[in-house]
Design an enzyme around this catalytic site. Structure first.
Site, PDB file in Angstrom:
ATOM      1  N   PRO A   2       0.820  -1.212   0.000  1.00  0.00           N
ATOM      2  CG  PRO A   2      -0.844  -1.601   1.570  1.00  0.00           C
ATOM      3  CD  PRO A   2       0.474  -2.124   1.092  1.00  0.00           C
ATOM      4  CD  GLU A   3       2.130   3.241  -4.688  1.00  0.00           C
ATOM      5  OE1 GLU A   3       2.140   4.446  -4.994  1.00  0.00           O
ATOM      6  OE2 GLU A   3       2.272   2.329  -5.521  1.00  0.00           O
ATOM      7  CE  LYS A  50       5.615   3.543  -0.537  1.00  0.00           C
ATOM      8  NZ  LYS A  50       6.378   2.658  -1.428  1.00  0.00           N
ATOM      9  CG  ASN A 224       6.701   0.392  -9.198  1.00  0.00           C
ATOM     10  OD1 ASN A 224       7.553   1.205  -9.555  1.00  0.00           O
ATOM     11  ND2 ASN A 224       6.500  -0.750  -9.842  1.00  0.00           N
ATOM     12  NE  ARG A 303       9.156  -1.833  -6.742  1.00  0.00           N
ATOM     13  CZ  ARG A 303       8.396  -1.138  -5.893  1.00  0.00           C
ATOM     14  NH1 ARG A 303       8.928  -0.291  -5.054  1.00  0.00           N
ATOM     15  NH2 ARG A 303       7.087  -1.310  -5.900  1.00  0.00           N
TER      16      ARG A 303
END
Length: 326
Positions: A2-3, A50, A224, A303
């Site tokens: 989760p961002e 985060k 991301n 990523r």
């Protein structure tokens, strides 16, 4: 994982329980003795990037006022209960297999993981894994079979039952005690204290811009999904060294980061899903085929990155004369 917008929503789920005493605890956490939380009072709830931070004190101790909500949180809280949406109850966190969570990737950068515990403290730091979530007054239920074909409900890492009868459930997360939230709100993309000048200086580094955007020292809460989306919105190739970009381009990218993150949070609180333009897509909104690559700093996590070669052309040395960032 989760961002920032998701963790902000988790924090709003915990806020109604601030001031209440834990009556019963449960959960599968092995690194945290969940029984230590029994009979403690939830004193405060904060979010930084985060990470979610919960403060606990002895139930018989004085209850100090909690930190004031930021203007963004107040606006978001109003949106979460907007009459136009016809929602009257509590805010519900996304299911571990909701659209937003399915978009997450298992890789994470070193700067996104919690640091080692500083020692005993009354703050519980919670860092969420790939499908991490918080639910209030309900448990997550399986909506699909797992790899073994079993329909087993997710196992919570921590369950906090309060004297009021309500409860909080935490899934797929790492928890450790610390003396205080170790975070700089000036780096939090969703904080009213976010320091744009500091962020601009970081973006001007000679590193590929997609590396810098995931550096939690300057862009806490950016993950991301946000990285891919804002690079497309700003029409910047992910591997462009920040030092080759003009100040106006960097300012536009920063504006995209703040706006996209804020809109994502507001949409989540209204029960609306995320509709990415390039993340995990095959074509951009203009119909151009996308390219995909795995990028990351030497010795760091790599990523997945999606970009449009036509909308986000590569910038080569000598293509422009970047303005200095002061």
């Amino acid at each position: 994982m989760p961002e920032g917008p998701s963790v902000r929503k988790f924090q709003l789920l915990t806020s109604p329980f601030v001031g209440q005493v834990v009556a019963k605890v449960g959960g599968s956490s092995r690194k945290l003795s969940v029984n230590d939380l029994n009979a403690l009072r939830l004193q405060d709830s904060q979010v930084h990037g985060k990470n979610l931070y919960l403060a606990f004190v002895a139930a018989e101790g004085p209850l100090r006022p909690t930190a004031e909500e930021t203007a963004l949180q107040r606006e978001a809280a109003c949106g979460a209960h907007c009459p136009a949406q016809g929602q009257q109850g509590q805010i519900c966190a996304p299911h571990p297999h909701s659209q937003d969570d399915e978009l997450q990737e298992p890789q994470h950068s070193r700067s996104e993981t919690p640091e080692a515990a500083e020692g005993p403290g009354n703050w519980l730091r919670i860092h969420f894994g790939m499908f991490g979530s918080v639910r209030a007054n309900e448990f997550s239920r399986a909506n699909r079979a797992n790899k073994r074909g079993d329909w087993k409900d997710p196992v919570p890492r921590l369950v906090l039952h309060f004297e009021s009868g309500g409860f909080l459930v935490f899934y797929n997360c790492r928890m450790l005690w610390c003396s205080s939230p170790r975070a700089d709100p000036a780096s939090d993309i969703l904080s009213v204290e976010f320091h744009r000048g500091q962020a601009l200086r970081a973006l001007r580094a000679p590193d590929p811009i997609c590396y810098t955007l995931l550096d939690q020292r300057y862009f806490s809460g950016v993950g991301n999904i946000i990285k891919n989306e804002i690079l497309y919105l700003a029409r910047i190739h992910p591997l462009t060294p920040g030092s080759l970009l003009a100040l106006s381009d960097l300012e536009h990218l920063l504006a995209c980061a703040v706006q996209f993150s804020s809109e994502w949070l507001h949409n989540k609180l209204r029960g609306q899903g995320l509709h990415p333009k390039v993340y995990q897509k095959e074509q951009c909104p203009l119909g151009h085929p996308l390219m995909k690559g795995t990028f990351g700093p030497s010795g760091g996590f790599k990523r997945l990155t999606w970009w449009c070669p036509q909308c986000q052309p590569a910038v080569l040395p000598g293509d422009g004369d970047p303005s200095p960032v002061t």
